[in-house]
Design an enzyme around this catalytic site. Structure first.
Site, PDB file in Angstrom:
ATOM      1  CB  SER A   1      -5.784  -5.253 -15.966  1.00 29.26           C
ATOM      2  OG  SER A   1      -4.543  -5.617 -16.534  1.00 29.26           O
TER       3      SER A   1
ATOM      4  CE1 TYR B   1      -4.610  -7.993 -11.361  1.00 30.04           C
ATOM      5  CE2 TYR B   1      -3.773  -8.298 -13.583  1.00 30.04           C
ATOM      6  CZ  TYR B   1      -4.164  -7.465 -12.554  1.00 30.04           C
ATOM      7  OH  TYR B   1      -4.109  -6.096 -12.719  1.00 30.04           O
TER       8      TYR B   1
HETATM    9  N1  LIG Z   1       0.440  -1.510 -11.842  1.00 27.44           N
HETATM   10  C1  LIG Z   1       0.074  -2.068 -12.976  1.00 27.44           C
HETATM   11  O1  LIG Z   1       0.923  -2.338 -13.864  1.00 27.44           O
HETATM   12  C2  LIG Z   1      -1.376  -2.359 -13.241  1.00 27.44           C
HETATM   13  C3  LIG Z   1      -1.748  -2.765 -14.525  1.00 27.44           C
HETATM   14  C4  LIG Z   1      -3.078  -3.034 -14.798  1.00 27.44           C
HETATM   15  C5  LIG Z   1      -4.027  -2.888 -13.811  1.00 27.44           C
HETATM   16  N2  LIG Z   1      -3.656  -2.506 -12.542  1.00 27.44           N
HETATM   17  C6  LIG Z   1      -4.716  -2.395 -11.533  1.00 27.44           C
HETATM   18  O2  LIG Z   1      -4.645  -1.148 -10.905  1.00 27.44           O
HETATM   19  C7  LIG Z   1      -5.216  -1.245  -9.602  1.00 27.44           C
HETATM   20  C8  LIG Z   1      -4.304  -0.552  -8.617  1.00 27.44           C
HETATM   21  O3  LIG Z   1      -3.091  -1.286  -8.530  1.00 27.44           O
HETATM   22  P1  LIG Z   1      -1.679  -0.576  -8.352  1.00 27.44           P
HETATM   23  O4  LIG Z   1      -0.867  -0.899  -9.529  1.00 27.44           O
HETATM   24  O5  LIG Z   1      -1.885   0.826  -7.965  1.00 27.44           O
HETATM   25  O6  LIG Z   1      -1.090  -1.461  -7.156  1.00 27.44           O
HETATM   26  P2  LIG Z   1      -0.738  -1.137  -5.648  1.00 27.44           P
HETATM   27  O7  LIG Z   1       0.184   0.020  -5.574  1.00 27.44           O
HETATM   28  O8  LIG Z   1      -0.333  -2.447  -5.065  1.00 27.44           O
HETATM   29  O9  LIG Z   1      -2.147  -0.666  -5.011  1.00 27.44           O
HETATM   30  C9  LIG Z   1      -3.156  -1.569  -4.716  1.00 27.44           C
HETATM   31  C10 LIG Z   1      -4.150  -0.859  -3.817  1.00 27.44           C
HETATM   32  O10 LIG Z   1      -5.203  -1.777  -3.549  1.00 27.44           O
HETATM   33  C11 LIG Z   1      -5.429  -1.818  -2.151  1.00 27.44           C
HETATM   34  N3  LIG Z   1      -5.874  -3.145  -1.756  1.00 27.44           N
HETATM   35  C12 LIG Z   1      -5.334  -4.350  -2.100  1.00 27.44           C
HETATM   36  N4  LIG Z   1      -6.004  -5.343  -1.495  1.00 27.44           N
HETATM   37  C13 LIG Z   1      -6.996  -4.757  -0.768  1.00 27.44           C
HETATM   38  C14 LIG Z   1      -8.007  -5.251   0.083  1.00 27.44           C
HETATM   39  N5  LIG Z   1      -8.157  -6.559   0.329  1.00 27.44           N
HETATM   40  N6  LIG Z   1      -8.847  -4.360   0.666  1.00 27.44           N
HETATM   41  C15 LIG Z   1      -8.709  -3.037   0.438  1.00 27.44           C
HETATM   42  N7  LIG Z   1      -7.757  -2.498  -0.342  1.00 27.44           N
HETATM   43  C16 LIG Z   1      -6.913  -3.356  -0.933  1.00 27.44           C
HETATM   44  C17 LIG Z   1      -4.075  -1.495  -1.524  1.00 27.44           C
HETATM   45  O11 LIG Z   1      -4.270  -0.946  -0.228  1.00 27.44           O
HETATM   46  P3  LIG Z   1      -3.902  -1.712   1.143  1.00 27.44           P
HETATM   47  O12 LIG Z   1      -2.764  -2.629   0.869  1.00 27.44           O
HETATM   48  O13 LIG Z   1      -3.578  -0.586   2.084  1.00 27.44           O
HETATM   49  O14 LIG Z   1      -5.157  -2.420   1.502  1.00 27.44           O
HETATM   50  C18 LIG Z   1      -3.549  -0.440  -2.479  1.00 27.44           C
HETATM   51  O15 LIG Z   1      -4.016   0.832  -2.118  1.00 27.44           O
HETATM   52  C19 LIG Z   1      -5.411  -2.730  -9.337  1.00 27.44           C
HETATM   53  O16 LIG Z   1      -6.775  -3.064  -9.451  1.00 27.44           O
HETATM   54  C20 LIG Z   1      -4.595  -3.398 -10.420  1.00 27.44           C
HETATM   55  O17 LIG Z   1      -5.102  -4.663 -10.768  1.00 27.44           O
HETATM   56  C21 LIG Z   1      -2.362  -2.227 -12.236  1.00 27.44           C
END
Ligand SMILES: NC(=O)c1ccc[n+]([C@@H]2O[C@H](COP(=O)([O-])OP(=O)(O)OC[C@H]3O[C@@H](n4cnc5c(N)ncnc54)[C@H](OP(=O)(O)O)[C@@H]3O)[C@@H](O)[C@H]2O)c1
Length: 239
Positions: free
Chosen positions: A133, A146
């Site tokens: 991130s 985070y």
């Molecule tokens: N969205 C943003 O603005 C943003 C910005 C910077 C970085 N990111 C990064 O991008 C990545 C994806 O996030 P996203 O934005 O796509 O959010 P999201 O839609 O909430 O997706 C998160 C994913 O992680 C999985 N997950 C969470 N906890 C888990 C666990 N304990 N075991 C296995 N799987 C787990 C969830 O699956 P289940 O709930 O089914 O387990 C889901 O598929 C993250 O690492 C996040 O930090 C996001």
């Protein structure tokens, strides 16, 4: 023969959007997450061979086991993407939230990253992609665990990249640093330049193809990254 990829955290957001992009590129896919019904739904929706594995990455022993099982079922893996993560705003410093963040974003990340690296080392090639991130760049008053967890992820990937280079291994390591992406995780006020998940995934795919070491998503976040790095603490505390 089709290429094979595993996406850790593919039930929603960036991971799910990447599954759609890679399916379109003809990859066979291994998809993981805690929510089995969503994995089954996504498997049905994609026009490629899909293997699913329910997995909670915060349980490191089980994760290591299940990741190996997935590889045994799928055969040699070309690409592993670690997208699983949690992102809690935690102004009251609730320890349960901080610990969950560390167990998921740090311990869960390491167990998969290491298993993937060793798999690539054994087969002589491979590509590891971690979703870090922009938050990796500085500390955060609102979400200290985070931002620290993402600093760990980026630094760890640099370590693995150097390890591959020193040993002259054909292993690429790509550190993906998104700004804001429109997913269930993106919460709080003051969001800007929020990219649709599909656009973020398309740009991540370009970076994967180019085997980039580090990429900001979307591209304009490179500018914010530069500002964040230069920003003195006196300015940071006012944000
Ligand atoms: N969205 C943003 O603005 C943003 C910005 C910077 C970085 N990111 C990064 O991008 C990545 C994806 O996030 P996203 O934005 O796509 O959010 P999201 O839609 O909430 O997706 C998160 C994913 O992680 C999985 N997950 C969470 N906890 C888990 C666990 N304990 N075991 C296995 N799987 C787990 C969830 O699956 P289940 O709930 O089914 O387990 C889901 O598929 C993250 O690492 C996040 O930090 C996001």
């Amino acid at each position: 023969m089709s290429k094979s990829a595993i996406i850790i955290g593919a039930t929603s957001g960036i991971g799910k959007a990447l599954a759609e992009v890679l399916a379109g590129q003809g990859y066979r896919l291994g998809l993981t997450g805690r929510r089995l019904p969503l994995l089954e739904e996504i498997k049905e929706s994609l026009a490629t061979e899909v293997f699913i594995e329910q997995m909670d990455v915060s349980d490191v022993a089980e994760t290591e086991e299940k990741f190996k099982t997935l590889i045994e079922q799928m055969g040699p893996i070309d690409l592993v993407i670690i997208s699983a993560g949690v992102g809690h705003l935690n102004p009251k410093l609730e320890s349960a939230l901080e610990i969950e963040t560390i167990q998921t974003n740090v311990s869960g990340f390491v167990v998969i990253a290491d298993a993937a690296f060793l798999h690539f080392q054994a087969q002589g090639k491979g590509h590891l992609v971690g979703i870090s991130s922009i938050a990796a760049l500085r500390g955060s008053a609102l979400a200290p665990a985070y931002s620290a967890s993402k600093a760990f992820v980026s630094n760890y990937m640099e370590g693995l990249r150097l390890k591959a280079l020193k040993a002259k291994l054909d292993i690429a390591v790509t550190d993906v640093r998104p700004g804001f992406v429109d997913t269930p995780m993106a919460q709080g006020e003051g969001l800007f330049w929020v990219a649709p998940a599909g656009k973020a995934a398309a740009q991540i795919w370009q970076a994967i193809k180019a085997k980039k070491a580090c990429v900001y998503i979307t591209r304009r976040w490179r500018l914010i990254a530069w500002l964040m790095r230069m920003m003195p603490a006196s300015v940071l505390k006012k944000l």
